[in-house]
Design a protein around this motif. Structure first.
Motif, PDB file in Angstrom:
ATOM      1  N   TYR A  95       0.635  -1.230   0.004  1.00  0.00           N
ATOM      2  CA  TYR A  95      -0.071   0.072  -0.113  1.00  0.00           C
ATOM      3  C   TYR A  95       0.845   1.348  -0.003  1.00  0.00           C
ATOM      4  CZ  TYR A  95      -3.584  -3.516   1.324  1.00  0.00           C
ATOM      5  OH  TYR A  95      -4.409  -4.375   1.162  1.00  0.00           O
ATOM      6  N   LYS A  96       1.894   1.355   0.646  1.00  0.00           N
ATOM      7  CA  LYS A  96       2.828   2.408   0.560  1.00  0.00           C
ATOM      8  C   LYS A  96       3.444   2.865  -0.668  1.00  0.00           C
ATOM      9  CE  LYS A  96       6.984   4.259   2.736  1.00  0.00           C
ATOM     10  NZ  LYS A  96       8.081   4.098   3.833  1.00  0.00           N
ATOM     11  N   GLN A  97       3.576   1.744  -1.632  1.00  0.00           N
ATOM     12  CA  GLN A  97       4.365   1.888  -2.826  1.00  0.00           C
ATOM     13  C   GLN A  97       3.052   2.423  -3.693  1.00  0.00           C
ATOM     14  OE1 GLN A  97       7.201   3.150  -3.311  1.00  0.00           O
ATOM     15  NE2 GLN A  97       8.329   1.681  -4.354  1.00  0.00           N
ATOM     16  N   ALA A  98       1.860   1.625  -3.586  1.00  0.00           N
ATOM     17  CA  ALA A  98       0.869   2.178  -4.346  1.00  0.00           C
ATOM     18  C   ALA A  98       0.257   3.485  -4.280  1.00  0.00           C
ATOM     19  CB  ALA A  98      -0.491   0.987  -3.870  1.00  0.00           C
ATOM     20  N   LEU A  99       0.543   4.130  -2.831  1.00  0.00           N
ATOM     21  CA  LEU A  99       0.318   5.406  -2.710  1.00  0.00           C
ATOM     22  C   LEU A  99       1.170   6.236  -3.484  1.00  0.00           C
ATOM     23  CD1 LEU A  99      -1.378   7.819  -1.528  1.00  0.00           C
ATOM     24  CD2 LEU A  99      -0.063   7.378   0.654  1.00  0.00           C
ATOM     25  N   ASN A 100       2.467   5.811  -3.472  1.00  0.00           N
ATOM     26  CA  ASN A 100       3.479   6.638  -3.785  1.00  0.00           C
ATOM     27  C   ASN A 100       3.261   6.797  -5.468  1.00  0.00           C
ATOM     28  OD1 ASN A 100       6.133   8.097  -4.442  1.00  0.00           O
ATOM     29  ND2 ASN A 100       6.931   5.939  -4.807  1.00  0.00           N
ATOM     30  N   TYR A 101       2.769   5.734  -6.210  1.00  0.00           N
ATOM     31  CA  TYR A 101       2.766   5.603  -7.608  1.00  0.00           C
ATOM     32  C   TYR A 101       1.372   6.614  -7.835  1.00  0.00           C
ATOM     33  CZ  TYR A 101       6.835   3.368  -9.323  1.00  0.00           C
ATOM     34  OH  TYR A 101       8.191   3.221  -9.589  1.00  0.00           O
ATOM     35  N   HIS A 102       0.295   6.268  -6.901  1.00  0.00           N
ATOM     36  CA  HIS A 102      -0.782   7.019  -7.198  1.00  0.00           C
ATOM     37  C   HIS A 102      -0.458   8.720  -7.180  1.00  0.00           C
ATOM     38  CE1 HIS A 102      -5.063   8.096  -7.510  1.00  0.00           C
ATOM     39  NE2 HIS A 102      -4.878   8.746  -6.439  1.00  0.00           N
ATOM     40  N   GLN A 103       0.455   9.094  -6.270  1.00  0.00           N
ATOM     41  CA  GLN A 103       0.654  10.495  -6.059  1.00  0.00           C
ATOM     42  C   GLN A 103       1.419  10.937  -7.310  1.00  0.00           C
ATOM     43  OE1 GLN A 103       2.564  10.383  -2.342  1.00  0.00           O
ATOM     44  NE2 GLN A 103       0.624  10.996  -1.337  1.00  0.00           N
ATOM     45  N   LYS A 104       2.181   9.976  -7.744  1.00  0.00           N
ATOM     46  CA  LYS A 104       3.354  10.442  -9.154  1.00  0.00           C
ATOM     47  C   LYS A 104       2.183  10.649 -10.231  1.00  0.00           C
ATOM     48  CE  LYS A 104       7.102   8.398  -9.708  1.00  0.00           C
ATOM     49  NZ  LYS A 104       8.351   7.276  -9.755  1.00  0.00           N
ATOM     50  N   TYR A 105       1.173   9.547 -10.504  1.00  0.00           N
ATOM     51  CA  TYR A 105       0.259   9.334 -11.551  1.00  0.00           C
ATOM     52  C   TYR A 105      -0.456  10.704 -11.456  1.00  0.00           C
ATOM     53  CZ  TYR A 105      -4.432   8.802 -13.048  1.00  0.00           C
ATOM     54  OH  TYR A 105      -5.808   8.916 -13.458  1.00  0.00           O
ATOM     55  N   LYS A 106      -0.954  11.379 -10.228  1.00  0.00           N
ATOM     56  CA  LYS A 106      -1.798  12.569 -10.219  1.00  0.00           C
ATOM     57  C   LYS A 106      -1.188  13.766 -10.660  1.00  0.00           C
ATOM     58  CE  LYS A 106      -5.380  12.918  -9.659  1.00  0.00           C
ATOM     59  NZ  LYS A 106      -6.757  13.025 -10.545  1.00  0.00           N
ATOM     60  N   MET A 107       0.320  13.889 -10.047  1.00  0.00           N
ATOM     61  CA  MET A 107       0.918  14.848 -10.368  1.00  0.00           C
ATOM     62  C   MET A 107       1.288  15.103 -11.570  1.00  0.00           C
ATOM     63  SD  MET A 107       3.662  14.784  -7.104  1.00  0.00           S
ATOM     64  CE  MET A 107       4.711  16.196  -7.699  1.00  0.00           C
ATOM     65  N   LEU A 108       1.731  14.048 -12.435  1.00  0.00           N
ATOM     66  CA  LEU A 108       2.149  14.012 -13.858  1.00  0.00           C
ATOM     67  C   LEU A 108       1.034  14.299 -14.890  1.00  0.00           C
ATOM     68  CD1 LEU A 108       4.071  13.764 -16.002  1.00  0.00           C
ATOM     69  CD2 LEU A 108       4.086  11.459 -15.783  1.00  0.00           C
TER      70      LEU A 108
END
Length: 299
Positions: free
Chosen positions: A274-287
């Motif tokens: 879940y930690k890495q999932a959140l990290n990539y979700h944030q990267k997805y939204k930012m980009l």
């Protein structure tokens, strides 16, 4: 019918909006890019001949993504002149352009109608050995496949992709072949025929690697990753995405990175990280937000 199909622009969307390839042919005159506004100024001084038809088509293509309304205006003018001149090649090419415009504005019925008419026009021309005509048929087949996929007419979509694949192999053109295989693989993935999806996506990936078509490589890797996610094989899916992310990042393929980050976040969540999932979700939204902001600034 003289036409340079140039590079094929690929527009990709994955997850809930199925990914396929829409082909826009880019034209060159005497090897130089011609600005649409300068061509428009020349129209009033041109004779009502086939060259003017080609100019109308170039102008329409130039405005396709930025101003579809203007694009359609010039495409219709070109089509009207081509019909008046009984210029079959011009008619077929303008119908293809109008099909692309109709697709871009969501008018799928009109897109299909124009693609079918364009394909018939290419096929009926006397100079059947003309490579430009054959390339035109391949492009139309892939575009039609996309339209039928939107309408969930999978049999017709597959038939058109397979026609494009046949043309690519007959011409020994690896670019057409890898694009057709990629579309076929995505179609099989959408219909949960994972065995055939894997066969076609892997073959597309192999050819793309041979010809250094890196965008197709990334798209094939994304397709394989999404297929493995659907199978519940998360480790294999993440391995494909790791390669796709590295390649897309090195090439600056930001829209594909958005797709990769979104898919990776989903897979990581499903696998319990879940930690890495959140990290990539944030990267997805930012980009994604960055790309949308840039598009608004350009509008």
């Amino acid at each position: 019918c003289q036409i340079n199909f140039g590079n094929l622009l690929k527009i990709s969307k994955i997850r809930y909006l199925a990914f396929f390839l829409l082909l826009f042919s880019t034209l060159n005159i005497q090897g130089q890019d011609i600005q649409a506004d300068s061509l428009i100024q020349e129209l009033d001084f041109m004779a009502e001949d086939t060259s003017k038809v080609s100019y109308y088509n170039i102008i329409a293509k130039s405005y396709l993504r930025t101003n579809p309304k203007v694009s359609l205006k010039y495409a219709n003018r070109g089509l009207e002149l081509a019909k008046k001149l009984e210029y079959d090649c011009g008619i077929a090419n303008l119908q293809k352009t109008i099909g692309n415009i109709s697709y871009s504005t969501g008018n799928y019925e009109k897109a299909i109608s124009n693609y079918v008419s364009s394909l018939e026009g290419f096929q009926n021309q006397k100079d059947t050995q003309n490579i430009a005509n054959i390339f035109g048929q391949a492009a139309i087949n892939i575009n039609l496949g996309l339209q039928y996929e939107e309408k969930e007419n999978y049999d017709s979509a597959l038939l058109n992709y397979q026609h494009a694949l046949t043309i690519g192999r007959e011409l020994q053109d690896k670019n057409i072949e890898t694009l057709a295989l990629l579309n076929i693989g995505w179609l099989y993935k959408q219909t949960e025929n994972y065995e055939n999806a894997e066969i076609n996506l892997r073959e597309s990936l192999r050819i793309a690697e041979d010809i250094d078509d890196n965008e197709t490589r990334v798209n094939a890797l994304i397709g394989l990753a999404e297929m493995e996610e659907s199978r519940g094989k998360y480790t294999r899916a993440l391995n494909y995405l790791m390669e796709a992310e590295s390649l897309a990042g090195s090439l600056g393929l930001r829209p594909l990175l958005v797709d990769i980050y979104e898919l990776k976040s989903s897979i990581l969540q499903n696998s319990g990280d879940y930690k890495q999932a959140l990290n990539y979700h944030q990267k997805y939204k930012m980009l994604e937000d960055s790309i949308l902001t840039a598009e608004k600034d350009e509008a």
